[in-house]
Design a protein around this motif. Structure first.
Motif, mmCIF file in Angstrom:
data_model
loop_
_atom_site.group_PDB
_atom_site.id
_atom_site.type_symbol
_atom_site.label_atom_id
_atom_site.label_comp_id
_atom_site.label_asym_id
_atom_site.label_seq_id
_atom_site.Cartn_x
_atom_site.Cartn_y
_atom_site.Cartn_z
ATOM 1 N N GLY A 141 0.803 -1.211 0.000
ATOM 2 C CA GLY A 141 0.000 0.000 0.000
ATOM 3 C C GLY A 141 0.840 1.267 0.000
ATOM 4 O O GLY A 141 0.330 2.354 -0.284
ATOM 5 N N ASP A 142 2.122 1.132 0.317
ATOM 6 C CA ASP A 142 3.065 2.249 0.281
ATOM 7 C C ASP A 142 3.792 2.212 -1.057
ATOM 8 O O ASP A 142 4.568 1.290 -1.329
ATOM 9 N N TYR A 143 3.554 3.197 -1.878
ATOM 10 C CA TYR A 143 4.145 3.192 -3.224
ATOM 11 C C TYR A 143 5.671 3.179 -3.179
ATOM 12 O O TYR A 143 6.334 2.662 -4.093
ATOM 13 N N LYS A 144 6.265 3.717 -2.101
ATOM 14 C CA LYS A 144 7.723 3.738 -1.983
ATOM 15 C C LYS A 144 8.290 2.321 -1.907
ATOM 16 O O LYS A 144 9.383 2.058 -2.427
ATOM 17 N N PHE A 145 7.561 1.437 -1.269
ATOM 18 C CA PHE A 145 8.002 0.046 -1.186
ATOM 19 C C PHE A 145 8.003 -0.593 -2.565
ATOM 20 O O PHE A 145 8.931 -1.326 -2.926
ATOM 21 N N VAL A 146 6.975 -0.304 -3.358
ATOM 22 C CA VAL A 146 6.880 -0.855 -4.710
ATOM 23 C C VAL A 146 8.014 -0.312 -5.580
ATOM 24 O O VAL A 146 8.620 -1.052 -6.366
ATOM 25 N N VAL A 147 8.312 0.972 -5.427
ATOM 26 C CA VAL A 147 9.420 1.569 -6.178
ATOM 27 C C VAL A 147 10.732 0.872 -5.848
ATOM 28 O O VAL A 147 11.526 0.546 -6.742
ATOM 29 N N SER A 148 10.965 0.606 -4.575
ATOM 30 C CA SER A 148 12.208 -0.054 -4.169
ATOM 31 C C SER A 148 12.270 -1.484 -4.693
ATOM 32 O O SER A 148 13.346 -1.953 -5.096
ATOM 33 N N ILE A 149 11.142 -2.176 -4.729
ATOM 34 C CA ILE A 149 11.107 -3.546 -5.263
ATOM 35 C C ILE A 149 11.444 -3.541 -6.749
ATOM 36 O O ILE A 149 12.233 -4.358 -7.237
ATOM 37 N N LEU A 150 10.853 -2.615 -7.489
ATOM 38 C CA LEU A 150 11.116 -2.525 -8.930
ATOM 39 C C LEU A 150 12.590 -2.241 -9.189
ATOM 40 O O LEU A 150 13.197 -2.815 -10.104
ATOM 41 N N ASP A 189 15.132 -2.985 -7.174
ATOM 42 C CA ASP A 189 15.906 -4.164 -6.798
ATOM 43 C C ASP A 189 15.843 -5.243 -7.877
ATOM 44 O O ASP A 189 16.795 -6.019 -8.052
ATOM 45 N N LEU A 190 14.714 -5.308 -8.585
ATOM 46 C CA LEU A 190 14.549 -6.307 -9.648
ATOM 47 C C LEU A 190 15.151 -5.847 -10.978
ATOM 48 O O LEU A 190 15.134 -6.599 -11.956
ATOM 49 N N GLY A 191 15.651 -4.623 -11.012
ATOM 50 C CA GLY A 191 16.295 -4.134 -12.221
ATOM 51 C C GLY A 191 15.391 -3.365 -13.166
ATOM 52 O O GLY A 191 15.823 -2.965 -14.258
ATOM 53 N N PHE A 192 14.135 -3.127 -12.752
ATOM 54 C CA PHE A 192 13.199 -2.371 -13.597
ATOM 55 C C PHE A 192 13.318 -0.883 -13.264
ATOM 56 O O PHE A 192 12.397 -0.277 -12.689
ATOM 57 N N ILE A 193 14.434 -0.297 -13.620
ATOM 58 C CA ILE A 193 14.733 1.078 -13.236
ATOM 59 C C ILE A 193 13.768 2.066 -13.885
ATOM 60 O O ILE A 193 13.242 2.971 -13.225
ATOM 61 N N ASP A 194 13.532 1.902 -15.185
ATOM 62 C CA ASP A 194 12.636 2.826 -15.897
ATOM 63 C C ASP A 194 11.225 2.768 -15.341
ATOM 64 O O ASP A 194 10.574 3.804 -15.150
ATOM 65 N N GLN A 195 10.746 1.549 -15.087
ATOM 66 C CA GLN A 195 9.398 1.391 -14.547
ATOM 67 C C GLN A 195 9.296 1.997 -13.141
ATOM 68 O O GLN A 195 8.277 2.591 -12.783
ATOM 69 N N ALA A 196 10.354 1.816 -12.350
ATOM 70 C CA ALA A 196 10.370 2.376 -10.998
ATOM 71 C C ALA A 196 10.312 3.899 -11.036
ATOM 72 O O ALA A 196 9.562 4.537 -10.274
ATOM 73 N N GLN A 197 11.090 4.503 -11.954
ATOM 74 C CA GLN A 197 11.096 5.962 -12.081
ATOM 75 C C GLN A 197 9.751 6.480 -12.572
ATOM 76 O O GLN A 197 9.261 7.513 -12.098
ATOM 77 N N GLN A 198 9.155 5.773 -13.522
ATOM 78 C CA GLN A 198 7.860 6.192 -14.051
ATOM 79 C C GLN A 198 6.779 6.102 -12.976
ATOM 80 O O GLN A 198 5.951 7.015 -12.832
ATOM 81 N N PHE A 199 6.787 5.007 -12.219
ATOM 82 C CA PHE A 199 5.792 4.836 -11.158
ATOM 83 C C PHE A 199 5.978 5.895 -10.071
ATOM 84 O O PHE A 199 4.996 6.460 -9.567
ATOM 85 N N GLN A 200 7.233 6.170 -9.717
ATOM 86 C CA GLN A 200 7.505 7.192 -8.708
ATOM 87 C C GLN A 200 7.051 8.567 -9.184
ATOM 88 O O GLN A 200 6.522 9.364 -8.392
ATOM 89 N N ILE A 259 4.592 9.216 -11.265
ATOM 90 C CA ILE A 259 3.125 9.243 -11.198
ATOM 91 C C ILE A 259 2.654 9.498 -9.769
ATOM 92 O O ILE A 259 1.684 10.229 -9.542
ATOM 93 N N MET A 260 3.353 8.926 -8.796
ATOM 94 C CA MET A 260 2.957 9.044 -7.398
ATOM 95 C C MET A 260 3.430 10.330 -6.729
ATOM 96 O O MET A 260 2.949 10.680 -5.646
#
Length: 279
Positions: free
Chosen positions: A54-63, A65-76, A78-79
């Protein structure tokens, strides 16, 4: 008023539930209650996942860690920096709660337990039979909401979707309220449905108190009066769900009180033309 009829109604619910639990224990005394184990395990995982995801920051950190840097930046983005970030954040949180509190337990009920949703409070039979008690709860809550809506902690917390004075409520605020109400359906289903009705065969009437503990704990971090009120509400709504075998009046009360809280906060902040108490 506490009358003889009220006591008889309470006592009959107590006896009926205890008899149901006693028969279940007699029939399964020599076997392991895997359903009980699964409900407890599912509940702790549901609460854990809902809290962290439920904390978007946790999802960003997971992305990341998994190497999805672009997706993490895009999601961050948006949030945080998107023009509608303040709208997307609460919608994301509500969606996470709906998935983990409602959809995930429903999957286990349907395909693992192979039971009916009506056994977990989702039926509409007698849903409004005890409406007087719920109306009484709303009458009691209204002055409390009005009073506490003037406090700083309340105004900082509500509504979750922040609306500035001069901003239009339509359509974003109403979209948010729709998701907010769905979240309350999920909330009632998990606590007054899945946990309560899923454990009453083992705990009987005391399943209300078993359910009350995690229900109180999910309110940690909110204003203290709300957390204390959640203890009382958890007991009352748990009893009514056990008595009526459905969760819908609990959903109605939750949605009504939440809407009153949001409207009171908006009024206090001057969004609805009231005095801005945050000045």
């Amino acid at each position: 008023m506490f009358t003889k009829r009220t006591f008889f109604t309470f006592f009959s619910t107590f006896v009926r539930t205890e008899k149901y639990s006693y028969r279940s224990l007699q029939q399964n005394l020599r076997s392991i209650d895997f359903k009980m184990i699964l409900i407890c395990v599912i509940t702790v995982f549901v609460l854990t996942f809902a809290y962290y995801f439920g904390d978007y920051k946790f999802v960003v950190s997971i992305l990341r860690d998994l190497g999805f840097i672009d997706q993490a930046q895009q999601f961050q983005r948006i949030m945080t920096t998107h023009s509608d970030a303040g709208f997307y954040r609460p919608l994301y949180w509500a969606s996470v709660v709906i998935f983990f509190y409602l959809i995930l337990p429903a999957i286990f009920i349907k395909w693992i337990f192979r039971e009916s949703f009506s056994d977990y409070g989702m039926c509409f039979k007698d849903a409004f039979k005890y409406y007087r008690l719920y109306v009484l709860m709303l009458v009691v809550m209204l002055p409390l909401v009005i009073y506490f809506s003037a406090t700083e902690s309340f105004l900082k917390m509500y509504p979750f979707y922040k609306v500035a004075p001069g901003d239009s409520l339509f359509p974003k605020f109403f979209i948010w309220e729709f998701f907010y109400f769905l979240q309350f359906i999920a909330l009632e289903f998990l606590f007054r449905g899945f946990i309560l009705h899923g454990t009453k065969h083992r705990f009987g009437f005391y399943a209300i108190f078993f359910m009350m503990v995690p229900y109180c704990m999910i309110h940690f971090g909110k204003p203290m009066p709300e957390t204390v009120a959640a203890i009382i509400a958890g007991l009352v709504l748990g009893y009514m769900s056990l008595k009526s075998r459905n969760i819908w009046m609990g959903v109605f009360v939750h949605c009504s009180v939440a809407f009153m809280m949001d409207i009171s906060a908006l009024y206090r902040k001057g969004v609805l033309g009231g005095h801005n108490d945050m000045l």
